[in-house]
Design a protein around this motif. Sequence first.
Motif, PDB file in Angstrom:
ATOM      1  N   ILE A   1      -7.702 -19.726  25.930  1.00  0.00           N
ATOM      2  CA  ILE A   1      -7.070 -18.542  26.543  1.00  0.00           C
ATOM      3  C   ILE A   1      -6.216 -18.979  27.722  1.00  0.00           C
ATOM      4  CG2 ILE A   1      -7.484 -16.411  27.861  1.00  0.00           C
ATOM      5  CD1 ILE A   1      -9.882 -15.873  26.097  1.00  0.00           C
ATOM      6  N   LEU A   2      -6.771 -19.832  28.571  1.00  0.00           N
ATOM      7  CA  LEU A   2      -6.031 -20.257  29.770  1.00  0.00           C
ATOM      8  C   LEU A   2      -4.741 -20.984  29.390  1.00  0.00           C
ATOM      9  CD1 LEU A   2      -8.977 -21.286  32.128  1.00  0.00           C
ATOM     10  CD2 LEU A   2      -7.548 -19.226  32.250  1.00  0.00           C
ATOM     11  N   GLN A   3      -4.800 -21.707  28.265  1.00  0.00           N
ATOM     12  CA  GLN A   3      -3.585 -22.410  27.825  1.00  0.00           C
ATOM     13  C   GLN A   3      -2.500 -21.447  27.355  1.00  0.00           C
ATOM     14  OE1 GLN A   3      -4.760 -25.433  25.002  1.00  0.00           O
ATOM     15  NE2 GLN A   3      -5.876 -26.488  26.637  1.00  0.00           N
ATOM     16  N   CYS A   4      -2.893 -20.233  26.985  1.00  0.00           N
ATOM     17  CA  CYS A   4      -1.913 -19.243  26.505  1.00  0.00           C
ATOM     18  C   CYS A   4      -1.235 -18.493  27.650  1.00  0.00           C
ATOM     19  CB  CYS A   4      -2.595 -18.219  25.596  1.00  0.00           C
ATOM     20  SG  CYS A   4      -3.056 -18.895  23.999  1.00  0.00           S
ATOM     21  N   VAL A   5      -1.733 -18.659  28.863  1.00  0.00           N
ATOM     22  CA  VAL A   5      -1.178 -17.898  29.995  1.00  0.00           C
ATOM     23  C   VAL A   5       0.228 -18.390  30.325  1.00  0.00           C
ATOM     24  CG1 VAL A   5      -1.466 -17.353  32.456  1.00  0.00           C
ATOM     25  CG2 VAL A   5      -3.466 -17.398  30.946  1.00  0.00           C
ATOM     26  N   THR A   6       1.152 -17.444  30.449  1.00  0.00           N
ATOM     27  CA  THR A   6       2.526 -17.758  30.856  1.00  0.00           C
ATOM     28  C   THR A   6       2.892 -16.805  31.995  1.00  0.00           C
ATOM     29  OG1 THR A   6       3.709 -16.103  29.536  1.00  0.00           O
ATOM     30  CG2 THR A   6       3.071 -18.133  28.381  1.00  0.00           C
ATOM     31  N   PRO A   7       4.079 -16.978  32.579  1.00  0.00           N
ATOM     32  CA  PRO A   7       4.470 -16.017  33.632  1.00  0.00           C
ATOM     33  C   PRO A   7       4.579 -14.585  33.111  1.00  0.00           C
ATOM     34  CG  PRO A   7       5.846 -17.997  33.703  1.00  0.00           C
ATOM     35  CD  PRO A   7       5.025 -18.103  32.466  1.00  0.00           C
ATOM     36  N   LYS A   8       4.621 -14.425  31.774  1.00  0.00           N
ATOM     37  CA  LYS A   8       4.732 -13.068  31.217  1.00  0.00           C
ATOM     38  C   LYS A   8       3.360 -12.410  30.977  1.00  0.00           C
ATOM     39  CE  LYS A   8       9.051 -13.779  28.730  1.00  0.00           C
ATOM     40  NZ  LYS A   8       9.603 -13.993  27.384  1.00  0.00           N
ATOM     41  N   THR A   9       2.288 -13.178  31.103  1.00  0.00           N
ATOM     42  CA  THR A   9       0.953 -12.624  30.828  1.00  0.00           C
ATOM     43  C   THR A   9       0.587 -11.583  31.885  1.00  0.00           C
ATOM     44  OG1 THR A   9       0.317 -14.795  29.989  1.00  0.00           O
ATOM     45  CG2 THR A   9      -1.467 -13.221  30.394  1.00  0.00           C
ATOM     46  N   ARG A  10       0.129 -10.440  31.403  1.00  0.00           N
ATOM     47  CA  ARG A  10      -0.299  -9.386  32.327  1.00  0.00           C
ATOM     48  C   ARG A  10      -1.743  -8.939  32.094  1.00  0.00           C
ATOM     49  NH1 ARG A  10       2.688 -11.130  34.689  1.00  0.00           N
ATOM     50  NH2 ARG A  10       4.720 -10.502  35.484  1.00  0.00           N
ATOM     51  N   VAL A  11      -2.197  -9.105  30.841  1.00  0.00           N
ATOM     52  CA  VAL A  11      -3.556  -8.649  30.512  1.00  0.00           C
ATOM     53  C   VAL A  11      -4.229  -9.686  29.608  1.00  0.00           C
ATOM     54  CG1 VAL A  11      -4.905  -6.857  29.311  1.00  0.00           C
ATOM     55  CG2 VAL A  11      -2.917  -6.179  30.662  1.00  0.00           C
ATOM     56  N   VAL A  12      -5.532  -9.875  29.813  1.00  0.00           N
ATOM     57  CA  VAL A  12      -6.349 -10.662  28.877  1.00  0.00           C
ATOM     58  C   VAL A  12      -7.504  -9.764  28.425  1.00  0.00           C
ATOM     59  CG1 VAL A  12      -7.870 -12.657  28.605  1.00  0.00           C
ATOM     60  CG2 VAL A  12      -5.772 -12.880  29.942  1.00  0.00           C
TER      61      VAL A  12
END
Length: 365
Positions: free
Chosen positions: A144-155
Motif C-alpha cells: 500500500i505504501l508503495q502505491c502512495v503518490t502525491p495524488k493519493t487522498r484516501v486509503v
Amino acid sequence: MTATRPQPRPGVLDIAPYVPGKSSAPGVAKVFKLSSNETPLGPSERAIAAYRAVSAHLEDYPDGSAQALREAIGEAFGLDPDRIVCGAGSDDLLNLLARAYLKDGDEAIHATHGFLVYPIATLAAGAKPVVAPETNYTVDVDAILQCVTPKTRVVFVANPNNPTGTYIPFDEVKRLHRGLPANVLLVLDAAYAEYVQRNDYESGIELVATSENVVMCRTFSKIYGLAALRLGWMYGPAPVVDAVNRVRGPFNVNTPAIAAGIAAIRDSAHVERAREHNTRWLAWLTEEIGKLGLKVTPSVANFVLIHFPDEKGRTAKDADAFLTKRGLILRQVTAYKLPNALRMSVGTEEANRLVVKALAEFLGK
Ligand SMILES: Cc1ncc(COP(=O)(O)O)c(C=O)c1O
C-alpha cells in the motif's frame, strides 16, 4: 462537440455494478442463505420490539442527527457522540467519505481483494482506484505504501477484510498510518470487528482518537443482525465528522433503524451469544472443510473463503451449482478477483453441517 443526451460524470460508467449475494435457489423448498455474511441468530428480540414500537409514528421525520443512537454507541464503546456519524449502512458512510475527500484526478488505494464498495465509491467521486497487491490474501502494508503518490487522498482498508476473512494486527495498522502523508485519510472499515478474537487486533478506535487522518467505519448489519434496516456508523476526528455531516442526506438514517440500533447495542448478551456461536462454528468449518482437502483461508470474521481446484467438474463454479441445487447458497467471488473460491458465511449448526456434507459429496468423499 455537444453531447446529444445527458452524460454521467467521467468514471461513473467505469463502475462495475455491485452484485449482491444470491438469495434464492429455484425449485428448492428450504434455502440456507450463506452469501451475505448475515448473522444466523437474527437480531436481538429487544431490537425487534423497539422497531415495532416506532411503527405507530411513521409520519414523522427521523431525528436527522440520530442523537440518541450516537449516545448509545458512545456509551457502549466509551466514545464522544459528537465524533460519531450514523449512516444508511456503512456503505453510505464509505461513499460520503469518498465524496467529501476525493475529486477528479485524485487517487484512492485499496487492496486487491478489498471490499468492492471502495472502487465504486472512488469512481463515483471522479477519482481513480489504485489497487495494492496482497500477500497470502492479506493486506500488505508495504505494498500500500508503495502505491502512495502525491495524488493519493484516501486509503481504504477493511480489517478484517471481506471476502478473505484475514486481518492485520494493530502494529501493522499503526505502521501503515505512520507511513502515510498527513493529508491522506486512512479509512479503517471494521464491519466484522465484533467477531475478531485476537489479542493483537484493534478496530481503529485508538488510532482515530490519537490522530487527525483516520476514520473507522462500523456496521449494524453483521453481528447485530440489522442488515435490512441499513445502519452503520463512523468515528472520526472532528473536522472529518464536520465534512461528512455537510455532505450526508439530512435524514440518512430512519427512525426504525435508530430505535432498533439503540436496543441492539445495549443487548450485549445477544452480541455475546452471536460471537460464541461464530467462534465455535468458524473453527469447525475451517477444520472440516480442510479435512476434505480444500484450502480455507484462516478467517477471523463470520465467513470463510474456500478455494477449489481449477479442474473440470471440481471448480468453484461447479461447487456453487451443486450446493445451490441443495438450497445451500454461497457467494461466488470472481468480482473480487477470486474465480477459484467461494465465500461461505457461518450459518446455523444445521446449515454448516449440510454444507460440509454436500461438499464431501461434491468431491466424491
Ligand atoms: C468490509 C465491509 N464493509 C462494509 C460493508 C457494508 O455493510 P453495510 O451493510 O453496513 O453497508 C460490508 C458488507 O458486506 C463489508 O463486508
